[in-house]
Design a protein around this motif. Sequence first.
Motif, PDB file in Angstrom:
ATOM      1  N   GLU A 164      10.130  16.433  12.206  1.00  0.00           N
ATOM      2  CA  GLU A 164       9.531  15.353  11.429  1.00  0.00           C
ATOM      3  C   GLU A 164       8.149  15.811  10.996  1.00  0.00           C
TER       4      GLU A 164
ATOM      5  N   ARG B 261      13.598   7.834  15.279  1.00  0.00           N
ATOM      6  CA  ARG B 261      13.805   6.510  14.694  1.00  0.00           C
ATOM      7  C   ARG B 261      12.591   5.628  14.957  1.00  0.00           C
TER       8      ARG B 261
ATOM      9  N   LEU C  28       9.603   6.677  12.760  1.00  0.00           N
ATOM     10  CA  LEU C  28       9.752   6.349  11.341  1.00  0.00           C
ATOM     11  C   LEU C  28       9.778   4.850  11.062  1.00  0.00           C
ATOM     12  N   GLU C  29      10.359   4.065  11.969  1.00  0.00           N
ATOM     13  CA  GLU C  29      10.608   2.656  11.679  1.00  0.00           C
ATOM     14  C   GLU C  29       9.646   1.674  12.330  1.00  0.00           C
ATOM     15  N   ASP C  30       8.994   2.055  13.411  1.00  0.00           N
ATOM     16  CA  ASP C  30       8.194   1.093  14.162  1.00  0.00           C
ATOM     17  C   ASP C  30       6.691   1.197  13.908  1.00  0.00           C
TER      18      ASP C  30
ATOM     19  N   PRO D  81       3.098   0.899  11.429  1.00  0.00           N
ATOM     20  CA  PRO D  81       2.292   2.101  11.229  1.00  0.00           C
ATOM     21  C   PRO D  81       1.665   2.591  12.536  1.00  0.00           C
TER      22      PRO D  81
ATOM     23  N   VAL E  74       0.572   9.322   8.954  1.00  0.00           N
ATOM     24  CA  VAL E  74       1.603   9.096   7.949  1.00  0.00           C
ATOM     25  C   VAL E  74       2.745  10.065   8.231  1.00  0.00           C
TER      26      VAL E  74
ATOM     27  N   ASP F 225      10.226  12.115   6.658  1.00  0.00           N
ATOM     28  CA  ASP F 225      11.400  12.787   7.195  1.00  0.00           C
ATOM     29  C   ASP F 225      11.345  14.258   6.804  1.00  0.00           C
TER      30      ASP F 225
ATOM     31  N   TYR G   1       3.665   7.116   1.810  1.00  0.00           N
ATOM     32  CA  TYR G   1       4.348   5.882   2.160  1.00  0.00           C
ATOM     33  C   TYR G   1       4.164   5.575   3.643  1.00  0.00           C
ATOM     34  N   ILE G   2       3.797   4.330   3.942  1.00  0.00           N
ATOM     35  CA  ILE G   2       3.652   3.884   5.322  1.00  0.00           C
ATOM     36  C   ILE G   2       4.471   2.595   5.477  1.00  0.00           C
ATOM     37  N   PRO G   3       5.525   2.603   6.319  1.00  0.00           N
ATOM     38  CA  PRO G   3       6.294   1.370   6.512  1.00  0.00           C
ATOM     39  C   PRO G   3       5.496   0.340   7.313  1.00  0.00           C
ATOM     40  N   ILE G   4       5.471  -0.879   6.824  1.00  0.00           N
ATOM     41  CA  ILE G   4       4.767  -1.959   7.530  1.00  0.00           C
ATOM     42  C   ILE G   4       5.738  -3.105   7.734  1.00  0.00           C
TER      43      ILE G   4
END
Length: 105
Positions: A19, A69, A72-74, A76, A85, A88, A102-105
């Motif tokens: 990653e 997982r 990437l998903e939980d 920032p 940041v 994948d 990109y930062i998943p929130i």
Amino acid sequence: MLERMQLSAAEKKGIKIGEGGKVMAEKLVNAEGLAQALGRMWCPIKGIKCKDLSDNRFLFTFLQLAGKRRALEDGPWMFGKDMVVLVDFDENKTPEEVEFAYIPI
């Protein structure tokens, strides 16, 4: 809760999943400190490996399947006061070509 967890033989051996990550900081970040801090959250049993690719870019290797997982998903995620940041891993790109936008929130 962790004491009751039963791992399969394959899980005990570990899973190596790459990653890419970048710490958005003005100062250079220590890869070992980053691996210790984030490894406790992402892979609490086996931890992670963190290779410094320069310019605060790192390659993380997860030693537990669920760690990637979770990373990437939980988010920032923060390291100290700095944003981490993640993207994948794409083995067809060089570290310089990877875009950390990109930062998943």
